[in-house]
Design a protein around this motif. Sequence first.
Motif, PDB file in Angstrom:
ATOM      1  N   PHE A   1       3.355  -8.739   3.001  1.00 11.43           N
ATOM      2  CA  PHE A   1       2.425  -9.119   1.931  1.00 11.43           C
ATOM      3  C   PHE A   1       3.149  -9.711   0.728  1.00 11.43           C
ATOM      4  O   PHE A   1       4.153  -9.191   0.263  1.00 11.43           O
ATOM      5  CB  PHE A   1       1.606  -7.916   1.458  1.00 11.43           C
ATOM      6  CG  PHE A   1       0.626  -8.261   0.357  1.00 11.43           C
ATOM      7  CD1 PHE A   1      -0.611  -8.814   0.664  1.00 11.43           C
ATOM      8  CD2 PHE A   1       0.943  -8.058  -0.984  1.00 11.43           C
ATOM      9  CE1 PHE A   1      -1.507  -9.149  -0.336  1.00 11.43           C
ATOM     10  CE2 PHE A   1       0.055  -8.388  -1.995  1.00 11.43           C
ATOM     11  CZ  PHE A   1      -1.182  -8.940  -1.673  1.00 11.43           C
TER      12      PHE A   1
ATOM     13  N   THR B   1      -9.670  -6.611   4.147  1.00  5.98           N
ATOM     14  CA  THR B   1      -8.832  -6.866   5.317  1.00  5.98           C
ATOM     15  C   THR B   1      -8.090  -8.191   5.207  1.00  5.98           C
ATOM     16  O   THR B   1      -7.052  -8.380   5.854  1.00  5.98           O
ATOM     17  CB  THR B   1      -9.689  -6.824   6.591  1.00  5.98           C
ATOM     18  OG1 THR B   1     -10.466  -5.615   6.588  1.00  5.98           O
ATOM     19  CG2 THR B   1      -8.843  -6.847   7.838  1.00  5.98           C
TER      20      THR B   1
ATOM     21  N   PHE C   1      -6.277   0.233   3.343  1.00  6.22           N
ATOM     22  CA  PHE C   1      -4.967  -0.415   3.406  1.00  6.22           C
ATOM     23  C   PHE C   1      -4.249  -0.110   4.718  1.00  6.22           C
ATOM     24  O   PHE C   1      -3.420  -0.911   5.169  1.00  6.22           O
ATOM     25  CB  PHE C   1      -4.122  -0.032   2.192  1.00  6.22           C
ATOM     26  CG  PHE C   1      -4.481  -0.828   0.965  1.00  6.22           C
ATOM     27  CD1 PHE C   1      -3.995  -2.105   0.790  1.00  6.22           C
ATOM     28  CD2 PHE C   1      -5.335  -0.307   0.001  1.00  6.22           C
ATOM     29  CE1 PHE C   1      -4.335  -2.852  -0.326  1.00  6.22           C
ATOM     30  CE2 PHE C   1      -5.679  -1.042  -1.113  1.00  6.22           C
ATOM     31  CZ  PHE C   1      -5.181  -2.322  -1.289  1.00  6.22           C
TER      32      PHE C   1
ATOM     33  N   SER D   1      -1.984  -6.890   9.820  1.00  4.26           N
ATOM     34  CA  SER D   1      -0.773  -7.676   9.623  1.00  4.26           C
ATOM     35  C   SER D   1       0.130  -7.611  10.851  1.00  4.26           C
ATOM     36  O   SER D   1       0.655  -8.644  11.319  1.00  4.26           O
ATOM     37  CB  SER D   1      -0.019  -7.174   8.389  1.00  4.26           C
ATOM     38  OG  SER D   1       1.220  -7.854   8.238  1.00  4.26           O
TER      39      SER D   1
ATOM     40  N   CYS E   1      -5.374  -2.841   6.835  1.00  3.61           N
ATOM     41  CA  CYS E   1      -4.632  -4.061   6.481  1.00  3.61           C
ATOM     42  C   CYS E   1      -3.259  -4.071   7.143  1.00  3.61           C
ATOM     43  O   CYS E   1      -2.805  -5.105   7.657  1.00  3.61           O
ATOM     44  CB  CYS E   1      -4.472  -4.161   4.969  1.00  3.61           C
ATOM     45  SG  CYS E   1      -5.987  -4.498   4.063  1.00  3.61           S
ATOM     46  N   ASP E   2      -2.588  -2.936   7.110  1.00  7.16           N
ATOM     47  CA  ASP E   2      -1.273  -2.804   7.727  1.00  7.16           C
ATOM     48  C   ASP E   2      -1.355  -3.129   9.214  1.00  7.16           C
ATOM     49  O   ASP E   2      -0.547  -3.909   9.755  1.00  7.16           O
ATOM     50  CB  ASP E   2      -0.757  -1.382   7.505  1.00  7.16           C
ATOM     51  CG  ASP E   2       0.651  -1.163   8.026  1.00  7.16           C
ATOM     52  OD1 ASP E   2       0.819  -1.116   9.260  1.00  7.16           O
ATOM     53  OD2 ASP E   2       1.588  -1.044   7.215  1.00  7.16           O
TER      54      ASP E   2
ATOM     55  N   ILE F   1       2.104  -3.439   2.609  1.00  2.44           N
ATOM     56  CA  ILE F   1       1.641  -4.090   3.838  1.00  2.44           C
ATOM     57  C   ILE F   1       2.770  -4.994   4.340  1.00  2.44           C
ATOM     58  O   ILE F   1       3.312  -5.790   3.568  1.00  2.44           O
ATOM     59  CB  ILE F   1       0.381  -4.935   3.586  1.00  2.44           C
ATOM     60  CG1 ILE F   1      -0.756  -4.091   3.008  1.00  2.44           C
ATOM     61  CG2 ILE F   1      -0.087  -5.618   4.875  1.00  2.44           C
ATOM     62  CD1 ILE F   1      -1.925  -4.922   2.484  1.00  2.44           C
TER      63      ILE F   1
ATOM     64  N   GLY G   1      -4.375  -7.968   4.677  1.00  2.00           N
ATOM     65  CA  GLY G   1      -3.552  -7.815   5.872  1.00  2.00           C
ATOM     66  C   GLY G   1      -3.357  -9.124   6.604  1.00  2.00           C
ATOM     67  O   GLY G   1      -2.280  -9.389   7.151  1.00  2.00           O
TER      68      GLY G   1
END
Length: 278
Positions: free
Chosen positions: A147, A91, A62, A69, A65-66, A144, A94
Amino acid sequence: MKLALILAPYDSGHYHAGFGQGPDAIITGGLVDELALHGHEAEVIEIDKIEDEDLREITAGFAVCDAVSRAIGIARAEGRFPIVLAGNCLTAAGAIAGEGSDSIVWFDQHGDINTPETSATGFLDGMALATVLGLCWRTIANAIPGFSAIDPWRCMLVGARDLDTTEKKLLEDLPVIRASCADLPEKAERLKAAGAERTHLHIDLDVHNSDTLQANRYAAPGGPSPQDVRQAVSALARAVPVTGVTITAYDPAFDAKGEVPPVVGRLLVDFLAAMERI
């Protein structure tokens, strides 16, 4: 078209290991030059290495993902269309966060729709689509930036053929649109009717028939050919507004002849050409 090629070279939280070697292999396989030959200007951006190597797989996944993004937010501010090359399917969470997507089309041999309660293995990437749809890992996913879980009515799963029993049951209970490459244009009308206005395109490369393209150790026979996938994503680009792309799960160790990078290049060239004709 101005593009951002965002590399997230992680596999199960490990940097440049396994599938995490795929993004660099696709770039060194000539993707930037192939795109340039067709009039596209691509900037390559690599997600920085996570400093704490002792993070648990889920925390590291994660964190990637952050970072994705945030990178997409910068790319979009610069007027670039985001294409994420990643090791893991998670992924995509993100990517949809950075794009503000309200719908998703998920090409994959697998369903990736297990949850911690249904998974027999606990494999995080097997929960990737479930995470995107808000079925699991809600608290950490909602952290995220940008999100918002996608309503299952606005999700299309394409080419899935290797599903376990719990995934089959989940897909029977959910309104996810099931499609093949051949009937994607017809099924895209259902996606539009569900209110899709900002669609993310996710392609796990093991969706391909392994008899024609071996993307990783999980790839199996019976899926679509590269030409089938190219035609399907081009049809999608003509049918709905696509906000970005993730391409995942390429392990160069299972591609001795280097066949996958040129396939990715042709796929993106055809897809972008279809977008530009709208």
